[in-house]
Design a protein around this motif. Structure first.
Motif, PDB file in Angstrom:
ATOM      1  N   ALA A  27      66.775   7.745  57.757  1.00 43.54           N
ATOM      2  CA  ALA A  27      67.520   7.851  56.493  1.00 43.54           C
ATOM      3  C   ALA A  27      69.015   7.631  56.736  1.00 43.54           C
ATOM      4  O   ALA A  27      69.685   6.961  55.945  1.00 43.54           O
ATOM      5  N   ALA A  28      69.527   8.190  57.832  1.00 46.94           N
ATOM      6  CA  ALA A  28      70.951   8.008  58.144  1.00 46.94           C
ATOM      7  C   ALA A  28      71.253   6.541  58.439  1.00 46.94           C
ATOM      8  O   ALA A  28      72.285   6.014  58.005  1.00 46.94           O
ATOM      9  N   GLU A  29      70.348   5.877  59.168  1.00 44.91           N
ATOM     10  CA  GLU A  29      70.549   4.455  59.438  1.00 44.91           C
ATOM     11  C   GLU A  29      70.503   3.655  58.137  1.00 44.91           C
ATOM     12  O   GLU A  29      71.321   2.753  57.926  1.00 44.91           O
ATOM     13  N   LYS A  30      69.551   4.017  57.262  1.00 43.52           N
ATOM     14  CA  LYS A  30      69.458   3.321  55.977  1.00 43.52           C
ATOM     15  C   LYS A  30      70.714   3.578  55.146  1.00 43.52           C
ATOM     16  O   LYS A  30      71.259   2.657  54.540  1.00 43.52           O
ATOM     17  N   ASP A  31      71.180   4.841  55.139  1.00 38.33           N
ATOM     18  CA  ASP A  31      72.409   5.170  54.413  1.00 38.33           C
ATOM     19  C   ASP A  31      73.599   4.423  55.003  1.00 38.33           C
ATOM     20  O   ASP A  31      74.467   3.944  54.263  1.00 38.33           O
ATOM     21  N   ALA A  32      73.632   4.339  56.333  1.00 32.49           N
ATOM     22  CA  ALA A  32      74.734   3.624  56.979  1.00 32.49           C
ATOM     23  C   ALA A  32      74.704   2.144  56.593  1.00 32.49           C
ATOM     24  O   ALA A  32      75.757   1.555  56.302  1.00 32.49           O
ATOM     25  N   GLU A  33      73.499   1.559  56.589  1.00 34.97           N
ATOM     26  CA  GLU A  33      73.385   0.156  56.193  1.00 34.97           C
ATOM     27  C   GLU A  33      73.803  -0.030  54.732  1.00 34.97           C
ATOM     28  O   GLU A  33      74.525  -0.969  54.393  1.00 34.97           O
ATOM     29  N   THR A  34      73.361   0.890  53.871  1.00 34.35           N
ATOM     30  CA  THR A  34      73.728   0.823  52.453  1.00 34.35           C
ATOM     31  C   THR A  34      75.237   0.990  52.285  1.00 34.35           C
ATOM     32  O   THR A  34      75.870   0.250  51.530  1.00 34.35           O
ATOM     33  N   THR A  35      75.791   1.968  52.994  1.00 35.51           N
ATOM     34  CA  THR A  35      77.231   2.209  52.920  1.00 35.51           C
ATOM     35  C   THR A  35      78.002   0.992  53.425  1.00 35.51           C
ATOM     36  O   THR A  35      79.005   0.589  52.821  1.00 35.51           O
ATOM     37  N   LEU A  36      77.532   0.399  54.518  1.00 34.24           N
ATOM     38  CA  LEU A  36      78.186  -0.789  55.062  1.00 34.24           C
ATOM     39  C   LEU A  36      78.102  -1.948  54.071  1.00 34.24           C
ATOM     40  O   LEU A  36      79.101  -2.647  53.840  1.00 34.24           O
ATOM     41  N   ALA A  37      76.928  -2.123  53.476  1.00 34.55           N
ATOM     42  CA  ALA A  37      76.776  -3.197  52.479  1.00 34.55           C
ATOM     43  C   ALA A  37      77.680  -2.932  51.276  1.00 34.55           C
ATOM     44  O   ALA A  37      78.343  -3.858  50.775  1.00 34.55           O
ATOM     45  N   ASN A  38      77.723  -1.674  50.815  1.00 31.71           N
ATOM     46  CA  ASN A  38      78.607  -1.325  49.690  1.00 31.71           C
ATOM     47  C   ASN A  38      80.071  -1.538  50.063  1.00 31.71           C
ATOM     48  O   ASN A  38      80.858  -2.018  49.239  1.00 31.71           O
ATOM     49  N   ALA A  39      80.420  -1.169  51.299  1.00 32.23           N
ATOM     50  CA  ALA A  39      81.811  -1.350  51.736  1.00 32.23           C
ATOM     51  C   ALA A  39      82.162  -2.831  51.782  1.00 32.23           C
ATOM     52  O   ALA A  39      83.262  -3.225  51.372  1.00 32.23           O
ATOM     53  N   GLU A  56      82.499  -3.969  48.213  1.00 34.73           N
ATOM     54  CA  GLU A  56      83.751  -3.433  47.675  1.00 34.73           C
ATOM     55  C   GLU A  56      84.944  -4.172  48.266  1.00 34.73           C
ATOM     56  O   GLU A  56      85.899  -4.493  47.553  1.00 34.73           O
ATOM     57  N   ALA A  57      84.886  -4.461  49.573  1.00 42.92           N
ATOM     58  CA  ALA A  57      85.986  -5.203  50.202  1.00 42.92           C
ATOM     59  C   ALA A  57      86.087  -6.611  49.613  1.00 42.92           C
ATOM     60  O   ALA A  57      87.203  -7.102  49.370  1.00 42.92           O
ATOM     61  N   ASP A  58      84.935  -7.235  49.379  1.00 43.78           N
ATOM     62  CA  ASP A  58      84.952  -8.566  48.752  1.00 43.78           C
ATOM     63  C   ASP A  58      85.554  -8.491  47.349  1.00 43.78           C
ATOM     64  O   ASP A  58      86.354  -9.354  46.962  1.00 43.78           O
ATOM     65  N   LYS A  59      85.176  -7.457  46.594  1.00 45.01           N
ATOM     66  CA  LYS A  59      85.737  -7.290  45.244  1.00 45.01           C
ATOM     67  C   LYS A  59      87.242  -7.060  45.306  1.00 45.01           C
ATOM     68  O   LYS A  59      88.002  -7.635  44.531  1.00 45.01           O
ATOM     69  N   ILE A  60      87.661  -6.203  46.252  1.00 42.09           N
ATOM     70  CA  ILE A  60      89.085  -5.902  46.379  1.00 42.09           C
ATOM     71  C   ILE A  60      89.849  -7.166  46.793  1.00 42.09           C
ATOM     72  O   ILE A  60      90.923  -7.443  46.259  1.00 42.09           O
TER      73      ILE A  60
END
Length: 191
Positions: free
Chosen positions: A102-114, A117-121
């Motif tokens: 779950a932590a790895e999945k959350d990390a992957e999700t967080t990385l993808a979201n980041a 978000e970085a692309d949007k910014i």
């Protein structure tokens, strides 16, 4: 049957029997003794010892059996405890595997979201930069246009002042006080 000779038996000397002369002249056979006890006495003692051992041994057997049963029960409880600990450890291991997944999945999700978000910014920054550049360009153009208008107005004002000064000079040279009076009277009459 085969013609094999019978096995040879080595002859030993016959045991000598100790014979004593009895009271009636007949020989008496003497029994072997050990420590002054006859064989039947030794058998009686051996039987007594065997019965004592059997009687006392039964109690010892019970004590030994009870001790072994207690030891078996202790080992069983230790095995049950070990099984419970192993089950608990396996449960914890599985739980931690799930948590890690779950932590790895959350990390992957967080990385993808980041990244998203970085692309949007970055896109927003590019848009904002382009808009700011355009605004500054317009401001510079407006400032230049204002400066041009001001310069043109200044040139016009100077030209008008120069024309006024020149016309004053010309009027002063060509008109006298009498001509001014006539001109002033005409103006008043037209009002």
């Amino acid at each position: 049957m085969s013609n094999t000779p019978p096995p040879e038996v080595f002859a030993t000397e016959p045991a000598e029997a100790f014979v004593e002369e009895g009271h009636g002249g007949a020989p008496v056979h003497s029994e072997p003794e050990l420590f002054g006890l006859a064989p039947f006495q030794w058998v009686s003692i051996a039987m007594l010892l065997l019965l004592l051992i059997a009687f006392l041994g039964a109690k010892v057997h019970r004590i030994i059996g009870r001790g072994l049963d207690d030891r078996i029960a202790a080992i069983r409880s230790q095995l049950d405890e070990a099984k419970a600990l192993r089950h608990e450890a396996e449960t914890l291991r599985d739980e931690y595997k799930r948590r890690i997944a779950a932590a790895e999945k959350d990390a992957e999700t967080t990385l993808a979201n980041a990244r998203t978000e970085a692309d949007k910014i970055r896109a927003q920054a590019e848009t904002d930069s382009a808009a700011m550049i355009e605004r500054r360009k317009r401001m510079a153009e407006d400032t230049i246009a204002a400066a041009e208008r001001e310069a043109v107005q200044d040139v016009r004002n100077r030209a008008a002042m120069a024309a006024t000064a020149a016309s004053r000079k010309l009027i002063a040279e060509k008109h006298d006080a009498q001509a001014d009076k006539v001109l002033a009277d005409q103006m008043i009459a037209s009002l």
